[in-house]
Design a protein around this motif. Structure first.
Motif, short mmCIF file in Angstrom:
data_model
loop_
_atom_site.label_atom_id
_atom_site.label_comp_id
_atom_site.label_asym_id
_atom_site.label_seq_id
_atom_site.Cartn_x
_atom_site.Cartn_y
_atom_site.Cartn_z
N TYR A 200 9.25 -0.24 -9.84
CA TYR A 200 8.90 0.85 -8.96
C TYR A 200 10.07 1.96 -9.15
O TYR A 200 9.62 3.43 -9.24
N SER B 222 0.96 -1.15 -0.06
CA SER B 222 0.15 -0.08 0.03
C SER B 222 0.88 1.24 0.02
O SER B 222 0.63 2.27 -0.66
N ARG C 203 2.19 1.67 -3.42
CA ARG C 203 1.02 1.98 -4.50
C ARG C 203 1.87 0.61 -5.56
O ARG C 203 1.66 1.00 -6.81
#
Length: 646
Positions: free
Chosen positions: A492, A455, A458
């Motif tokens: 990421y 979370s 993301r």
């Protein structure tokens, strides 16, 4: 002594190829005189020698030593010190087989190869050189009397051709009146042509009181069929597709001399000698004794199956070696043990020596066994590993060296040039189709990304849940391989432009900083970095993930079990029971093997391999509490390292 490749052409000290020098006439006459004395002594073993026999022998030796090309090669040999090899060049004349036989084989029969016919071995200062004929010279002369040779059964020839000395247990007859130190020819029972020559070490090969064979070397082999002297000279003819029409036939061996096997049909592939005739059996008694099985008591037989007589004595022939047991494709327990030890010796490195023999056996030898060829110490002739190691620490051909200190045995050194280690590669021995198809369980470490990290960063939930994993068993479980987990981090960093200009470092943004340095842990501000190398980032990333594991069945890479956490351990413990008795306990096999009888099967296999006693305990174990459905394997003795290897 010439079992090592190149040992007949390269000096051990200088490591240079020896040069062949033509022999002077005086040296030719000296050799001829030495040969006449030796072969006359063989004939006199049975009594006086007829004059015509002596005259014929002199004519043959004149043709061999005084005619044609004769050269000498001087070598520095690792076991024989200085040795001279005398070679006879090929014959330039021709004659028919009938003419050759009628003239007592005066003509030199080898027309294509240069043959080594004599050895002269320097025994040191003040000692007379040891003069020794070779199988090549014996092949062109009439066979010596049966009472003048060492007789061995056919299976023994296999070990001699490999480079072993002749043990007392493999001898069936010693020359009459021959004393220790004499040069003696060696023949297979039923084949009168000598295939090896050596120096006799004992006067008797059996204990007179018990009738049992003595231990140790009976004859030290100097040269034999199949050694490097043979491979570099006579064996050259084995590559020829056909024998010339004018080739001379060996009247005693039944084949042309140019066939590459000294003209003897019983000499096979440089590795075995079979009889040409079979022992006769007295029909009136229906029995025959070992004393009757000599060359004087044999008759010609047209049946090739009769050549196998005496095979039932094979396992008694060598001291610690077993012979053929019918099917050569099924190795004996002794052969399986020896193969595994040889492979282990190749695998171990010199810098690891010295090493405890128990550690060597557990960590190296046991790992070389296969499912089809298991080591069974109790079934071998040695019964224990120490007896096997002692057997292979004898004399010049020792395979290894053992040092005993304070009651412990250490493997001190390895004879890397030993014949048994030649050609063995650093890989597992005896790989078969059955072994290739055997299933094994491997543990693969997996990783799960915690929800709070997913979370915070993301991340794509399909990637986090391993929806696109290669194996269907992992799809949607969230269990990632290390490669997949690193790719998620790399994606990421790339999407958020966190890769430095030179591409070697990663810039830490807020979410990554909180992931690597959680605020709740009260990290020191000085320890928090704003930029780290790729390796440091990847290591920190893996350390923040939750562990998982998969049990994978190999080959096939089929996942049989997936679970969170660390994989269960197979626990082992050594305890002392009643005095000085040690007991090794093992549990946890059921985590990896679903068979209901896995504990019983493992105990049975381990006790057979380790030659120890063992049992399975299911009730009230002394060491902790067992999970439901589990059993504990108990072995008498300290077997931690050995059981880990199994």
């Amino acid at each position: 002594m010439f079992h090592k490749e190149g040992s007949s052409s390269v000096s051990s000290g200088k490591k240079k190829k020896a040069v062949d020098v033509a022999l002077r006439k005086s040296d030719r006459r000296r050799l001829r005189t030495a040969a006449l004395e030796y072969f006359t002594s063989l004939q006199t073993e049975e009594g006086s020698v007829a004059k015509d026999t002596t005259d014929a022998l002199e004519k043959m030796l004149d043709s061999i030593f005084l005619q044609g090309t004769l050269v000498v090669r001087k070598l520095d040999h690792p076991q024989l010190n200085r040795v001279q090899l005398f070679f006879r060049g090929p014959s330039s004349t021709s004659a028919s087989d009938d003419d050759n036989i009628s003239h007592n084989t005066i003509l030199w029969p080898y027309k294509s190869t240069t043959e080594c016919i004599w050895l002269s071995i320097d025994l040191g200062p003040g000692e007379q050189p040891l003069e020794c004929p070779t199988p090549s010279l014996f092949s062109v002369l009439p066979p010596p009397p049966s009472t003048s040779v060492v007789l061995v059964p056919p299976p023994v020839s296999k070990f001699i051709c490999r480079g072993a000395h002749l043990m007392c247990a493999g001898i069936r007859q010693l020359p009459k009146d021959a004393q220790s130190g004499s040069i003696v020819p060696i023949c297979v029972m039923g084949n009168p042509q000598p295939f090896a020559v050596g120096r006799q070490f004992v006067n008797e090969f059996e204990d007179a009181s018990t009738g049992e064979s003595k231990s140790g070397i009976g004859v030290q082999i100097y040269t034999c069929y199949g050694d490097d002297l043979y491979l570099s000279t006579t064996a050259v003819m084995t590559s020829k597709k056909s024998v010339k029409d004018d080739a001379i036939l060996n009247p005693w061996g039944g084949a042309p001399y140019e066939n590459g096997h000294y003209g003897n049909v019983g000499f096979l592939n440089g590795s075995l000698v079979q009889p040409l005739v079979t022992p006769s059996v007295d029909d009136s008694t229906g029995d025959s004794t070992d004393e009757d099985k000599t060359v004087n008591d044999v008759t010609h037989s047209d049946s090739t199956n009769d050549k196998q007589e005496g095979q039932d004595e094979a396992k008694k022939l060598m001291d610690g070696e077993e012979g053929d047991k019918g099917d050569d494709n099924i190795p004996s327990p002794d052969e399986v043990l020896h193969q595994c030890v040889c492979q282990a010796l190749v695998m171990i490195k010199d810098r690891e020596l010295p090493i405890l023999t128990s550690t060597f056996y557990a960590n190296y030898v046991l790992k070389q066994q296969t499912d089809d060829h298991k080591i069974e110490l109790k079934q071998t002739t040695y019964k224990k590993l120490g007896a096997y190691l002692s057997r292979h620490c004898q004399d010049e051909l020792e395979l290894l060296t053992i040092r005993r200190t304070n009651g412990q045995e250490f493997l001190q050194s390895i004879q890397r040039s030993h014949l048994d280690l030649r050609g063995i590669k650093k890989s597992s021995l005896g790989a078969t189709d059955a072994e290739a198809d055997a299933t094994k369980i491997s543990i693969v470490n997996l990783y799960m990304i915690p929800k709070h990290i997913s979370s915070l960063l993301r991340l794509d939930q399909d990637d986090v849940q391993a929806v696109n994993a290669k194996s269907t068993e992992r799809q949607g479980t969230g269990m990632l391989t290390s490669k997949e987990a690193r790719e998620i981090l790399e994606t990421y960093c790339h999407n958020n432009d966190l890769i430095s200009k030179h591409g070697m470092d990663i810039i830490l943004d807020g979410p990554l900083t909180d992931t690597f340095y959680p605020p709740k842990k009260n990290n020191n501000k000085d320890d928090i970095q704003s930029q780290l190398s790729r390796k440091e980032v990847q290591d920190l990333w893996i350390s923040r993930l939750e562990p998982a594991y998969a049990m994978v069945q190999m080959p096939g890479s089929q996942i049989t079990h997936l679970s969170r956490g660390q994989p269960p351990l197979i626990e082992m413990d050594v305890s002392r029971m009643g005095g000085n008795k040690l007991v090794t306990r093992l549990r946890g096999l059921e985590f990896y093997f679903k068979s209901s009888n896995i504990a019983e099967d493992f105990v049975q296999a381990a006790t057979r391999t380790l030659a120890c006693s063992g049992q399975v305990e299911t009730k009230e174990p002394l060491w902790g509490v067992l999970p439901k459905g589990h059993a504990e394997c108990v072995f008498a003795g300290h077997w931690l390292e050995e059981l880990q290897a199994i």
